[in-house]
Design an enzyme around this catalytic site. Structure first.
Site, mmCIF file in Angstrom:
data_model
loop_
_atom_site.group_PDB
_atom_site.id
_atom_site.type_symbol
_atom_site.label_atom_id
_atom_site.label_comp_id
_atom_site.label_asym_id
_atom_site.label_seq_id
_atom_site.Cartn_x
_atom_site.Cartn_y
_atom_site.Cartn_z
ATOM 1 N N CYS A 1 77.991 33.139 -45.144
ATOM 2 C CA CYS A 1 76.863 32.293 -44.746
ATOM 3 C C CYS A 1 75.969 31.999 -45.945
ATOM 4 O O CYS A 1 75.588 32.911 -46.688
ATOM 5 C CB CYS A 1 76.057 32.982 -43.649
ATOM 6 S SG CYS A 1 74.615 32.040 -43.110
ATOM 7 N N CYS B 1 71.238 38.593 -40.339
ATOM 8 C CA CYS B 1 72.452 39.340 -40.715
ATOM 9 C C CYS B 1 72.182 40.109 -42.007
ATOM 10 O O CYS B 1 72.611 39.705 -43.088
ATOM 11 C CB CYS B 1 73.629 38.406 -40.896
ATOM 12 S SG CYS B 1 74.010 37.415 -39.458
ATOM 13 N N CYS C 1 74.787 28.318 -38.366
ATOM 14 C CA CYS C 1 74.672 29.757 -38.176
ATOM 15 C C CYS C 1 76.047 30.317 -37.859
ATOM 16 O O CYS C 1 76.710 29.865 -36.910
ATOM 17 C CB CYS C 1 73.697 30.082 -37.040
ATOM 18 S SG CYS C 1 73.557 31.850 -36.709
ATOM 19 N N CYS D 1 70.054 49.944 -25.933
ATOM 20 C CA CYS D 1 70.054 49.137 -27.151
ATOM 21 C C CYS D 1 69.126 49.731 -28.203
ATOM 22 O O CYS D 1 68.940 49.139 -29.264
ATOM 23 C CB CYS D 1 69.650 47.699 -26.837
ATOM 24 S SG CYS D 1 67.991 47.542 -26.126
#
Length: 647
Positions: free
Chosen positions: A220, A229, A334, A591
């Site tokens: 990317c 990221c 993206c 999470c």
């Protein structure tokens, strides 16, 4: 009161003989103190008379106020300085700018004999205070301060990644911890200290001096600047190994579970490492983020009043710059979303840029404008498997007719678009959930198939953002429940969202009860049950952070509890209910492993926080599941069984 610094002003020097005499007096007091009476806490070790050198004693006497009115001691055989005294001594023993005390050799050369006698015959109480400070000085570093100075630049080596992605580095001489963004384990870097706290500091990476092992080229173009990221430039196998270590350390340190007891299972990697997200949210903005020198930011000149906020003049559609709510990093592609979604992103950006007169972007500082967010969700045609997209354009005002030109273009140029909605949110906050919703094209939902079931996904409903890995996660949860297959067990599904986990297991249960806060999600869950012909599932709307006295009366006593809370974890009242509900097994999906570890501590060690295994449940296993490659996020599945003594 007598201070040796005052002796300097009178031209007096402590000669070697006087220093040694003081040293002998101090040592004689140390010998009278039992070694075990000195505390071990923090950085202190057991000390004895030999720990205090002549130089250390002189330093302490030189920097201390010698008070002949010190607290009297009952006897020389019962001298027990406590931790607070040693801590105070450490604070009072100030080191110079290079980490050294002032040099006694700078004092004049002549010392009257009566002054030597005065120093040598100091009282026991006075010398004991000096002894304590000498003991403290003996264990403090004499070359560099423990805490690095703000704005100082240091060479560091990243030892690991903390949960959340920040690099853990330590000052080599002292072990003082610094948290640095953008570094990877094994990397040697130059960093500048930005913010200091009591036990750690935050630093910004200036440049890499030696790259870390397992470095890869990120595909990317935005990977260096985008905060989405953070580890795209690190080999994926290293990412998974680091995430597993983070989860294990949190369960051990926060949850207080023993290391090496067999409860930790290997992390489950993600097979699809790019284009895996089924939902991405982008923001419109008129302040574009541009890189500045690391650790530096433009500041208002001293004495200058801060100017009133002015509306920005730029245009961008993308992601928020790391740590900034007001700056946008423009994104035209993206790597986390589908190719069709990237086409939507580019079309909307092109249209919005040319429509600023009619549809200005929302300014997050002045709180005016129209275009706020763009959310793209991906589902599938449940018959053919083809990609289907929902486009949600959020605005600050209710004028859906202004969006019709871009709607027409999306439908014409992107055949995957199945739904376009307009959410309206006029509140000043940055939230993307609208108070009103206008359907501009198609149906108000898209569909997705998961574990053999068909689900409806509306604009604001919750659905796991990695569909393929959700298949893996839900399979692990079902196995962890240990259902008999005889449809005899009652399942309580807490924080159930749109009911995906509970509904996927309904065919093996007597009844599934789902509990969820968001009314829209509960409505979706009911429709999903009807769509799939499931009749043994009941969904209840309620706030699990504000339990009422009648909680538990709306459902049968559960055999198995599945809980999947959001990041803050579970409320103490809910933990108390789970401790008393009598379920034979709890499967905790999280999470946020840090709050999961905290809650596991309560369920397994009791509310009194003693950590002695007195809770109603015992930990069976913990298994991380990587749902989001190249990010710091990780899911964790913990399995708890009821203790035999509690059943």
């Amino acid at each position: 009161m007598l201070r040796l610094a005052a002796l300097r002003a009178r031209g007096i020097q402590t000669a070697s003989l006087g220093v040694h005499q003081v040293s002998r007096n101090v040592r004689s007091l140390f010998e009278a103190v039992p070694t075990e009476s000195f505390p071990i806490g923090r950085q202190w070790r057991h000390l004895n008379a030999a720990a205090a050198s002549d130089a250390a004693i002189v330093d302490v006497l030189d920097e201390s106020v010698i008070d002949s009115q010190s607290t009297s001691l009952s006897s020389s055989s019962d001298l027990r300085p406590d931790t607070s005294q040693l801590d105070a001594a450490a604070q009072e023993h100030e080191l110079g700018p290079e980490g050294h005390s002032e040099n006694l050799s700078e004092m004049p050369s002549e010392t009257p004999s009566n002054t030597l006698s005065e120093i040598a015959n100091l009282s026991s109480e006075t010398l004991m205070g000096a002894a304590e400070k000498a003991a403290a000085a003996a264990v403090l570093p004499k070359t560099k301060p423990i805490h690095p100075k703000q704005n100082s630049e240091l060479e560091l080596v990243c030892e690991s990644l903390a949960y959340g992605g920040a690099a853990v580095c330590k000052v080599p001489e002292t072990g003082f911890v610094l948290m640095v963004n953008g570094a990877l384990p094994g990397e040697r870097l130059l960093a500048r200290v930005m913010r200091k706290k009591r036990s750690m500091a935050q630093a910004v990476k200036l440049r890499t001096l030696e790259p870390p092992p397992n470095l890869v080229e990120p595909p990317c173009q935005h990977a260096t600047d985008c905060g989405g990221c953070k580890t795209q430039n690190w080999a994926y196998e290293s990412q998974v190994a680091e995430k597993q270590k983070q989860v294990e350390e949190l369960i051990i340190r926060v949850g207080r579970f023993p290391r090496g007891s067999g409860w930790m299972k290997p992390a489950v990697p993600c097979e699809q490492r790019f284009n895996y997200r089924n939902k991405m949210e982008f923001s419109f903005g008129n302040r574009i983020w541009t890189a500045v020198a690391p650790g530096k930011a433009p500041r208002t000149a001293p004495g200058t009043a801060k100017p009133p906020p002015q509306r920005g003049t730029d245009f961008g559609l993308g992601l928020h710059a790391p740590g900034r709510f007001d700056k946008i990093l423009p994104i035209d592609e993206c790597w986390l979303q589908d190719a069709a979604a990237n086409r939507v992103l580019r079309i909307v950006a092109e249209w919005a840029r040319g429509s600023q007169a009619e549809c200005p972007v929302y300014d997050s500082v002045t709180h005016d404008g129209f275009l706020r967010h763009l959310t793209i969700r991906k589902g599938s045609d449940t018959d053919t498997g083809a990609v289907r997209l929902m486009v949600n354009i959020q605005t600050a005002g209710s004028q859906p007719e202004l969006l019709q030109p871009v709607v027409d273009r999306l439908v014409a140029e992107v055949p995957e678009v199945a739904s376009v909605v307009n959410n309206v949110n006029d509140s000043p906050g940055c939230g993307s959930v609208g108070k009103q919703e206008h359907l501009l094209y198609g149906k108000p939902y898209i569909k997705e198939r998961l574990r053999g079931l068909e689900f409806e996904i509306s604009a604001n409903s919750f659905f796991q953002t990695n569909t393929n890995q959700a298949e893996v996660l839900y399979g692990l949860v079902e196995d962890a429940c240990g259902l008999s297959g005889e449809k005899s067990e009652v399942i309580l599904d807490l924080f159930c969202g749109t009911g995906t986990i509970g509904l996927s297991m309904a065919h093996r249960a007597k009844h599934v009860y789902g509990y969820e806060l968001v009314p829209e999600a509960v409505a979706d869950a009911v429709r999903n049950a009807e769509r799939n012909g499931i009749q043994n599932a009941t969904f209840i709307q309620g706030d699990l952070n504000k339990l009422k006295e009648d909680f538990g009366r709306q459902f049968q006593t559960p055999d198995v509890v599945i809980t999947d809370p959001n990041r803050p974890g579970m409320h103490p009242k809910l933990l108390r209910f789970l401790s008393e509900c009598g379920a034979r097994r709890i499967v905790y999906v999280s999470c946020n492993p840090s709050t999961q570890a905290r809650d596991l501590d309560v369920l397994c060690h009791g509310e009194d926080n003693r950590g002695e295994g007195v809770g109603p449940y015992e930990l069976v296993s913990v298994q991380p599941v990587d749902m989001f490659p190249h990010t710091s996020h990780i899911e964790s599945v913990a399995v708890l069984d009821q203790r035999l003594s509690s059943s």
